[in-house]
Design a protein around this motif. Structure first.
Motif, short mmCIF file in Angstrom:
data_model
loop_
_atom_site.label_atom_id
_atom_site.label_comp_id
_atom_site.label_asym_id
_atom_site.label_seq_id
_atom_site.Cartn_x
_atom_site.Cartn_y
_atom_site.Cartn_z
N UNK A 23 92.78 62.49 61.08
CA UNK A 23 93.00 63.91 60.81
C UNK A 23 92.21 64.77 61.78
N UNK A 24 90.97 64.40 62.05
CA UNK A 24 90.15 65.16 62.99
C UNK A 24 90.72 65.07 64.40
N UNK A 25 91.17 63.88 64.78
CA UNK A 25 91.77 63.71 66.11
C UNK A 25 93.04 64.53 66.25
N UNK A 26 93.84 64.58 65.20
CA UNK A 26 95.08 65.37 65.23
C UNK A 26 94.77 66.85 65.37
N UNK A 27 93.72 67.33 64.69
CA UNK A 27 93.34 68.73 64.80
C UNK A 27 92.91 69.06 66.22
N UNK A 28 92.17 68.17 66.85
CA UNK A 28 91.71 68.42 68.22
C UNK A 28 92.88 68.41 69.19
N UNK A 29 93.86 67.51 68.96
CA UNK A 29 95.00 67.43 69.87
C UNK A 29 95.93 68.62 69.73
N UNK A 30 96.08 69.16 68.56
CA UNK A 30 97.02 70.25 68.35
C UNK A 30 96.27 71.57 68.16
N UNK A 31 95.48 71.93 69.14
CA UNK A 31 94.73 73.18 69.09
C UNK A 31 95.72 74.34 69.07
N UNK A 32 95.38 75.43 68.41
CA UNK A 32 96.32 76.52 68.25
C UNK A 32 96.58 77.34 69.51
#
Length: 122
Positions: A23-32
């Motif tokens: 989940x943390x990796x996905x948040x970093x990859x899909x920055x707004x």
């Protein structure tokens, strides 16, 4: 095997950590917010591959992007080193901190000075 309260707590902590990592990796990859340079094919491809609600093209100047990047939680980009250093100073002054910086290969244009970076709020 003997089951104790300690082993249950350790197991649940480990399971939580394993579940949180993707989940943390996905948040970093899909920055707004995505910063790219439309003059560089790899940068355009990078911007197209990211799910973002805002995109800034550095072909219009780094000053415009720097003014627009305010009160953001995360910004990611694939830019030249010179553009990255100019933006990094502005974003760090706003309280954002570097979380990822990678020298990127650029097979399409032959450029060797592209950097993929992510900067986030603390």
């Amino acid at each position: 095997m003997r089951v104790s309260r300690r082993s249950i707590l350790k197991g649940s902590a480990l399971a939580g950590a394993v579940a949180a990592t993707p989940a943390m990796a996905a948040m970093a990859r899909s920055a707004p917010v995505v910063v790219f340079d439309s003059r560089i094919p790899e940068s355009v491809a990078f911007a197209a591959s990211q799910s973002a609600h805002m995109r800034f093209d550095l072909a219009h100047g780094t000053e415009e992007a720097a003014r627009a990047i305010k009160d953001l939680r995360a910004v990611t980009g694939l830019t030249r080193w010179s553009d990255w250093t100019a933006l990094r100073g502005v974003m760090e002054a706003q309280g954002l901190r570097l979380s990822e910086e990678i020298r990127a290969a650029a097979p399409l244009s032959g450029r060797t000075h592209l950097f993929r970076w992510t900067i986030t709020a603390r």
